[in-house]
Design a protein around this motif. Sequence first.
Motif, PDB file in Angstrom:
ATOM      1  N   GLN A   5      -4.900   0.681  -0.782  1.00  0.00           N
ATOM      2  CA  GLN A   5      -4.956   0.310  -2.202  1.00  0.00           C
ATOM      3  C   GLN A   5      -3.693  -0.448  -2.636  1.00  0.00           C
ATOM      4  O   GLN A   5      -3.763  -1.353  -3.460  1.00  0.00           O
ATOM      5  N   VAL A   6      -2.571  -0.070  -2.063  1.00  0.00           N
ATOM      6  CA  VAL A   6      -1.322  -0.783  -2.339  1.00  0.00           C
ATOM      7  C   VAL A   6      -1.433  -2.223  -1.839  1.00  0.00           C
ATOM      8  O   VAL A   6      -1.058  -3.175  -2.536  1.00  0.00           O
ATOM      9  N   GLU A   7      -1.967  -2.372  -0.643  1.00  0.00           N
ATOM     10  CA  GLU A   7      -2.153  -3.712  -0.071  1.00  0.00           C
ATOM     11  C   GLU A   7      -3.092  -4.540  -0.935  1.00  0.00           C
ATOM     12  O   GLU A   7      -2.851  -5.721  -1.192  1.00  0.00           O
ATOM     13  N   ARG A   8      -4.173  -3.950  -1.402  1.00  0.00           N
ATOM     14  CA  ARG A   8      -5.129  -4.655  -2.268  1.00  0.00           C
ATOM     15  C   ARG A   8      -4.453  -5.093  -3.565  1.00  0.00           C
ATOM     16  O   ARG A   8      -4.627  -6.225  -4.019  1.00  0.00           O
ATOM     17  N   LEU A   9      -3.676  -4.198  -4.171  1.00  0.00           N
ATOM     18  CA  LEU A   9      -2.973  -4.527  -5.408  1.00  0.00           C
ATOM     19  C   LEU A   9      -1.978  -5.669  -5.181  1.00  0.00           C
ATOM     20  O   LEU A   9      -1.902  -6.607  -5.977  1.00  0.00           O
ATOM     21  N   ALA A  10      -1.244  -5.606  -4.085  1.00  0.00           N
ATOM     22  CA  ALA A  10      -0.283  -6.673  -3.772  1.00  0.00           C
ATOM     23  C   ALA A  10      -0.999  -8.013  -3.611  1.00  0.00           C
ATOM     24  O   ALA A  10      -0.540  -9.046  -4.131  1.00  0.00           O
ATOM     25  N   ASP A  39      -0.862   6.889 -15.128  1.00  0.00           N
ATOM     26  CA  ASP A  39      -1.743   7.085 -16.283  1.00  0.00           C
ATOM     27  C   ASP A  39      -0.952   6.826 -17.558  1.00  0.00           C
ATOM     28  O   ASP A  39       0.260   6.580 -17.520  1.00  0.00           O
ATOM     29  N   ALA A  40      -1.660   6.879 -18.688  1.00  0.00           N
ATOM     30  CA  ALA A  40      -1.028   6.591 -19.982  1.00  0.00           C
ATOM     31  C   ALA A  40       0.076   7.595 -20.303  1.00  0.00           C
ATOM     32  O   ALA A  40       1.098   7.229 -20.901  1.00  0.00           O
ATOM     33  N   THR A  65      -1.076   0.204 -16.713  1.00  0.00           N
ATOM     34  CA  THR A  65      -1.586   1.525 -16.382  1.00  0.00           C
ATOM     35  C   THR A  65      -2.619   1.368 -15.278  1.00  0.00           C
ATOM     36  O   THR A  65      -3.457   0.461 -15.327  1.00  0.00           O
ATOM     37  N   ASP A  66      -2.551   2.231 -14.287  1.00  0.00           N
ATOM     38  CA  ASP A  66      -3.463   2.141 -13.147  1.00  0.00           C
ATOM     39  C   ASP A  66      -4.919   2.238 -13.593  1.00  0.00           C
ATOM     40  O   ASP A  66      -5.254   2.914 -14.560  1.00  0.00           O
ATOM     41  N   ALA A  67      -5.757   1.530 -12.892  1.00  0.00           N
ATOM     42  CA  ALA A  67      -7.208   1.509 -13.132  1.00  0.00           C
ATOM     43  C   ALA A  67      -7.850   1.067 -11.819  1.00  0.00           C
ATOM     44  O   ALA A  67      -7.162   0.578 -10.919  1.00  0.00           O
ATOM     45  N   PRO A  70     -10.381  -4.615  -9.563  1.00  0.00           N
ATOM     46  CA  PRO A  70      -9.145  -5.289  -9.942  1.00  0.00           C
ATOM     47  C   PRO A  70      -8.647  -4.804 -11.303  1.00  0.00           C
ATOM     48  O   PRO A  70      -9.451  -4.491 -12.188  1.00  0.00           O
ATOM     49  N   LEU A  71      -7.335  -4.758 -11.467  1.00  0.00           N
ATOM     50  CA  LEU A  71      -6.760  -4.291 -12.730  1.00  0.00           C
ATOM     51  C   LEU A  71      -7.180  -5.230 -13.858  1.00  0.00           C
ATOM     52  O   LEU A  71      -6.972  -6.444 -13.777  1.00  0.00           O
ATOM     53  N   PRO A  72      -7.779  -4.696 -14.918  1.00  0.00           N
ATOM     54  CA  PRO A  72      -8.376  -5.550 -15.957  1.00  0.00           C
ATOM     55  C   PRO A  72      -7.402  -6.468 -16.698  1.00  0.00           C
ATOM     56  O   PRO A  72      -7.774  -7.565 -17.078  1.00  0.00           O
ATOM     57  N   SER A  73      -6.159  -6.059 -16.889  1.00  0.00           N
ATOM     58  CA  SER A  73      -5.253  -6.908 -17.665  1.00  0.00           C
ATOM     59  C   SER A  73      -4.174  -7.572 -16.818  1.00  0.00           C
ATOM     60  O   SER A  73      -3.254  -8.185 -17.355  1.00  0.00           O
TER      61      SER A  73
END
Length: 166
Positions: A5-10, A39-40, A65-67, A70-73
């Motif tokens: 998941q870290v790799e995907r985010l990067a 989280d919030a 904030t994690d989601a 793909p991260l929406p914002s």
Amino acid sequence: KPPDQVERLARDCEFEADDVAAALGIEHPPRVTVFLYRDAAEKRRLVGAGSTDYTKPWLHEVHLTDAPAPLPSLRHELTHALAASFARGPLRVPARFGVLVRAGLVEGLAVAVDLPRGDWTVHQWTRAMRDLGLMPAVAGLLGPAGFLSAPKARAYTVAGSFLAFL
């Protein structure tokens, strides 16, 4: 986060940053640091803003904030950070006297560069608001306080449509 998941985010960060930089015509974009909070509640405890994602353009920092990916914002906030490359003043955003932020230009640019979500484009949503008599005046949105006094969803959409048109 697990390593995959870290790799995907990067990869998502790199892809979106490159795409936004190309859309804005930035040949040598600055390095942007993305802070991701579990989280919030953690975000609120550490930086005081739990319920909103935000950017510090003058530092090229994005706080999310994690989601689920793909991260929406992510793309929206990266636009703020990268657009700081051509903004002046201490905050690195369009502002009168360096500190009176023109929120309509700041947020409108991020919406203009963002990818369409759903079945309608930002222009189609704006047209629907106009046809229904719900569209805020563009000139007001780009003024000193007009953006903040308009309904949030309408202000972002109309400002984004206008800047995408330009």
